[in-house]
Scaffold this motif. Structure first.
Motif, PDB file in Angstrom:
ATOM      1  N   ASP A  62      14.022  -0.687  -4.590  1.00 11.29           N
ATOM      2  CA  ASP A  62      13.848  -1.347  -3.305  1.00 11.29           C
ATOM      3  C   ASP A  62      12.556  -0.952  -2.602  1.00 11.29           C
ATOM      4  N   VAL A  63      12.076   0.262  -2.845  1.00 10.19           N
ATOM      5  CA  VAL A  63      10.808   0.684  -2.257  1.00 10.19           C
ATOM      6  C   VAL A  63       9.665  -0.205  -2.736  1.00 10.19           C
ATOM      7  N   LYS A  64       9.752  -0.701  -3.953  1.00  7.57           N
ATOM      8  CA  LYS A  64       8.709  -1.599  -4.470  1.00  7.57           C
ATOM      9  C   LYS A  64       8.551  -2.842  -3.590  1.00  7.57           C
ATOM     10  N   LYS A  65       9.648  -3.257  -2.953  1.00  7.03           N
ATOM     11  CA  LYS A  65       9.606  -4.468  -2.131  1.00  7.03           C
ATOM     12  C   LYS A  65       8.729  -4.284  -0.898  1.00  7.03           C
ATOM     13  N   ILE A  66       8.690  -3.071  -0.331  1.00  7.50           N
ATOM     14  CA  ILE A  66       7.884  -2.883   0.871  1.00  7.50           C
ATOM     15  C   ILE A  66       6.391  -2.863   0.540  1.00  7.50           C
ATOM     16  N   PHE A  67       6.039  -2.593  -0.718  1.00 10.57           N
ATOM     17  CA  PHE A  67       4.649  -2.683  -1.162  1.00 10.57           C
ATOM     18  C   PHE A  67       4.312  -4.084  -1.664  1.00 10.57           C
ATOM     19  N   LYS A  68       5.317  -4.927  -1.780  1.00 14.37           N
ATOM     20  CA  LYS A  68       5.181  -6.258  -2.382  1.00 14.37           C
ATOM     21  C   LYS A  68       4.571  -6.154  -3.780  1.00 14.37           C
ATOM     22  N   THR A  69       5.284  -5.413  -4.614  1.00 12.23           N
ATOM     23  CA  THR A  69       4.892  -5.283  -6.010  1.00 12.23           C
ATOM     24  C   THR A  69       6.129  -5.431  -6.889  1.00 12.23           C
ATOM     25  N   THR A  70       5.924  -6.037  -8.035  1.00 11.24           N
ATOM     26  CA  THR A  70       6.988  -6.076  -9.045  1.00 11.24           C
ATOM     27  C   THR A  70       6.648  -5.174 -10.220  1.00 11.24           C
ATOM     28  N   SER A  71       5.371  -4.824 -10.342  1.00 15.83           N
ATOM     29  CA  SER A  71       4.920  -4.067 -11.508  1.00 15.83           C
ATOM     30  C   SER A  71       4.576  -2.611 -11.198  1.00 15.83           C
ATOM     31  N   GLY A  72       4.480  -2.246  -9.911  1.00 14.31           N
ATOM     32  CA  GLY A  72       4.105  -0.881  -9.560  1.00 14.31           C
ATOM     33  C   GLY A  72       5.207   0.120  -9.847  1.00 14.31           C
ATOM     34  N   THR A  73       4.807   1.380  -9.998  1.00 13.34           N
ATOM     35  CA  THR A  73       5.753   2.479 -10.204  1.00 13.34           C
ATOM     36  C   THR A  73       5.758   3.362  -8.962  1.00 13.34           C
ATOM     37  N   PRO A  74       6.889   3.457  -8.264  1.00 14.25           N
ATOM     38  CA  PRO A  74       6.934   4.259  -7.031  1.00 14.25           C
ATOM     39  C   PRO A  74       7.309   5.715  -7.298  1.00 14.25           C
ATOM     40  N   PHE A 108      -8.674   1.114  -6.830  1.00 15.87           N
ATOM     41  CA  PHE A 108      -8.560   0.711  -5.429  1.00 15.87           C
ATOM     42  C   PHE A 108      -7.398   1.507  -4.829  1.00 15.87           C
ATOM     43  N   LEU A 109      -7.726   2.543  -4.030  1.00 15.31           N
ATOM     44  CA  LEU A 109      -6.724   3.442  -3.454  1.00 15.31           C
ATOM     45  C   LEU A 109      -6.617   3.190  -1.955  1.00 15.31           C
ATOM     46  N   VAL A 110      -5.405   2.987  -1.463  1.00 13.22           N
ATOM     47  CA  VAL A 110      -5.202   2.579  -0.071  1.00 13.22           C
ATOM     48  C   VAL A 110      -4.217   3.494   0.638  1.00 13.22           C
ATOM     49  N   ASP A 111      -4.653   4.027   1.788  1.00 14.00           N
ATOM     50  CA  ASP A 111      -3.762   4.706   2.719  1.00 14.00           C
ATOM     51  C   ASP A 111      -3.100   3.632   3.573  1.00 14.00           C
ATOM     52  N   GLY A 112      -1.807   3.434   3.347  1.00 21.00           N
ATOM     53  CA  GLY A 112      -1.044   2.476   4.143  1.00 21.00           C
ATOM     54  C   GLY A 112      -0.032   3.166   5.032  1.00 21.00           C
ATOM     55  N   VAL A 113      -0.357   4.388   5.440  1.00 16.39           N
ATOM     56  CA  VAL A 113       0.615   5.203   6.171  1.00 16.39           C
ATOM     57  C   VAL A 113       1.126   4.504   7.424  1.00 16.39           C
ATOM     58  N   SER A 114       0.216   3.934   8.226  1.00 10.86           N
ATOM     59  CA  SER A 114       0.665   3.288   9.459  1.00 10.86           C
ATOM     60  C   SER A 114       0.610   1.768   9.365  1.00 10.86           C
ATOM     61  N   SER A 115       0.639   1.249   8.144  1.00 14.98           N
ATOM     62  CA  SER A 115       0.628  -0.208   7.991  1.00 14.98           C
ATOM     63  C   SER A 115       1.818  -0.731   7.191  1.00 14.98           C
ATOM     64  N   ILE A 116       2.161  -0.064   6.109  1.00 12.94           N
ATOM     65  CA  ILE A 116       3.222  -0.571   5.231  1.00 12.94           C
ATOM     66  C   ILE A 116       4.559  -0.593   5.976  1.00 12.94           C
ATOM     67  N   CYS A 117       5.268  -1.697   5.878  1.00 14.77           N
ATOM     68  CA  CYS A 117       6.508  -2.010   6.597  1.00 14.77           C
ATOM     69  C   CYS A 117       6.245  -2.490   8.019  1.00 14.77           C
ATOM     70  N   ALA A 118       4.983  -2.710   8.371  1.00 12.33           N
ATOM     71  CA  ALA A 118       4.671  -3.212   9.709  1.00 12.33           C
ATOM     72  C   ALA A 118       3.607  -4.295   9.668  1.00 12.33           C
ATOM     73  N   LEU A 119       2.613  -4.133   8.806  1.00  6.95           N
ATOM     74  CA  LEU A 119       1.543  -5.116   8.643  1.00  6.95           C
ATOM     75  C   LEU A 119       1.686  -5.787   7.280  1.00  6.95           C
ATOM     76  N   ASP A 120       1.046  -6.930   7.156  1.00  6.79           N
ATOM     77  CA  ASP A 120       1.059  -7.636   5.868  1.00  6.79           C
ATOM     78  C   ASP A 120       0.380  -6.776   4.809  1.00  6.79           C
ATOM     79  N   PHE A 121       1.101  -6.470   3.750  1.00  7.70           N
ATOM     80  CA  PHE A 121       0.567  -5.628   2.671  1.00  7.70           C
ATOM     81  C   PHE A 121       1.025  -6.218   1.349  1.00  7.70           C
ATOM     82  N   ARG A 122       0.060  -6.489   0.459  1.00 10.79           N
ATOM     83  CA  ARG A 122       0.375  -7.171  -0.794  1.00 10.79           C
ATOM     84  C   ARG A 122      -0.273  -6.436  -1.960  1.00 10.79           C
ATOM     85  N   MET A 123       0.438  -5.472  -2.480  1.00  4.55           N
ATOM     86  CA  MET A 123      -0.119  -4.610  -3.519  1.00  4.55           C
ATOM     87  C   MET A 123      -0.538  -5.399  -4.764  1.00  4.55           C
TER      88      MET A 123
END
Length: 442
Positions: free
Chosen positions: A50-62, A213-228
């Motif tokens: 389910d954590v993968k959903k907040i990153f909007k990824t199907t292929s990522g490994t959390p 491409f490395l991204v700090d999404g600390v204050s964005s993920i689950c609040a702003l549009d984020f599409r890994m």
């Protein structure tokens, strides 16, 4: 007994840590459990999916990186050998108190996730392009330099976004592909600036550059549009204490296949943050190389359930709505946003510039002492010049209006000629016209 107790509830409007929903608090109110029992691996499996959903990824490994005694023991070793390098900013969160010089705490939230992203994918001496636009991008760059990477810093005036034209020029010139990674903070909470990640991906693709491409999404993920997946992000990270609305204590990292492949040859020293250890336990079906916080896992389950019940797109829309209302209030007060262009406006935090004759730290102090309202301090270059209103996490319209009312009273207290009710009226008029019915109550 809380030695700073006040009547009613504290109005927490710093940009993290944020309010914790009652459902999450209840979920965490439980005894310890054996994390090697069948129950915790079963829970962890659902969390990782389910954590993968907040990153909007199907292929990522959390990876869920906890705080444990193992991390504390590593801290002791590092302290003995590198005491002169220890900074007080060990948490990727807002600091509003003084700390003893000998008091060191460990929270594997944003800062631990930073280190995990870097050390698993890069080797000492690797060239990184990193953007300095505020206090937290500064701290990440500091970490990158202390980990012995060759950091090519692209600095912008605080209040402006990352200079992506400079990035394009550097990528175009780098025919030999010496740049191994692009590191960018999606949402800089010190200044209320959000960067355009889609443009970064377009630049890399235009020149067919293989940099990670490395991204700090600390204050964005689950609040702003984020599409890994769509933006081709190789490592994205966040912390439990921000928009997820949990206590500090879990760093959440999601890695692409390309990043996992890079981790096989990366030569940076890593122990607690080594993805290889986690992947080994994933294959075994037990998931945890180190002891997790059982309470935080159940809290994460409840937090994710709340997000999915509301709908992630609705959550993002709610953050935009509350942020817009806040910006309208600031305008009605006759004050300016620290963020210099609308394209960079953050939907999780607004940094408010105050006149030179007022110390913004006094606004924060007075809000807390008189009205039980917690606002964010101005940090580093903007210390004393701005105060910050956090509007992220489990938050609604009436809570925000209460905050804005408190800010107006504080502004009056410190001598700013605000018309009481002006900002609240502007925000309320907007919210009354844009707030939808609560989906579960239709």
């Amino acid at each position: 007994m809380d030695y700073v107790n006040g009547p009613g509830r504290n109005h927490l409007f710093v940009p993290g840590p944020v309010n914790i929903p009652d459902q999450v608090i209840r979920a965490m109110s439980r005894n310890n459990e054996d994390y090697r029992s069948p129950a915790i691996p079963a829970l962890t499996k659902t969390l990782l999916e389910d954590v993968k959903k907040i990153f909007k990824t199907t292929s990522g490994t959390p990876f869920l990186i906890p705080t444990t005694g193992y991390l504390l023991s590593l801290s002791c070793i590092y302290t003995c050998s590198m005491l002169q390098h220890i900074h007080m900013h060990l948490f990727h969160c807002e600091i509003g108190a003084s700390y003893s010089k000998a008091h060191i705490e460990n929270g594997s939230a944003g800062t631990g996730a930073w280190e995990s992203a870097l050390t698993n994918t890069l080797s000492p001496g690797d060239r990184i392009v990193s953007f300095l636009i505020g206090q937290f991008s500064l701290l990440w760059i500091d970490q990158q330099q202390r980990l012995n990477f060759n950091v090519d810093v692209v600095e912008s005036e605080w209040g402006r976004g990352a200079d992506l034209d400079a990035l394009a020029a550097k990528i175009a010139e780098d025919k030999a592909h010496t740049i191994k990674a692009i590191c960018i903070v999606h949402n800089e909470t010190a200044t209320g600036v959000t960067n355009n990640l889609a443009t970064v991906r377009k630049i890399l693709d235009r020149y067919q550059h293989p940099a990670l491409f490395l991204v700090d999404g600390v204050s964005s993920i689950c609040a702003l549009d984020f599409r890994m997946d769509e933006w081709g992000v190789d490592v994205a990270l966040t912390g439990s204490q921000k928009a997820l609305s949990l206590p500090t204590g879990i760093g959440i990292v999601c890695a692409s296949g390309k990043a996992l492949e890079a981790s096989k040859t990366a030569k940076s020293v890593r122990v607690f943050f080594d993805w290889k250890d986690y992947l080994k336990f994933y294959k075994m079906g037990t998931y945890w190389p180190y002891t997790p916080s059982i309470q935080l896992l159940y809290g994460l389950r409840a937090a994710l359930d709340l997000l999915f019940e509301e709908g992630l797109d609705n959550v993002i829309a709610r953050h935009n709505r509350l942020a817009t209302a806040t910006r309208l209030a600031v305008e009605a007060w006759g004050l300016k946003n620290c963020t210099q262009k609308e394209e960079w406006y953050s939907d999780t935090v607004t940094a408010v510039v105050i006149p030179a004759y007022i110390d913004s730290a006094e606004i924060v102090r007075r809000a807390w002492k008189r009205y039980n309202l917690s606002l964010g301090l101005g940090l580093n270059k903007v210390a004393g010049k701005v105060f910050r209103i956090g509007h992220l996490g489990n938050l609604n319209e009436l809570q925000l209006l209460g905050c804005l009312s408190g800010v107006e009273m504080v502004l009056k207290d410190v001598g700013y000629p605000v018309k009481l009710g002006s900002g609240v009226a502007a925000a309320a008029a907007y919210l009354q016209n844009t707030t939808p019915l609560i989906p579960s109550r239709i």
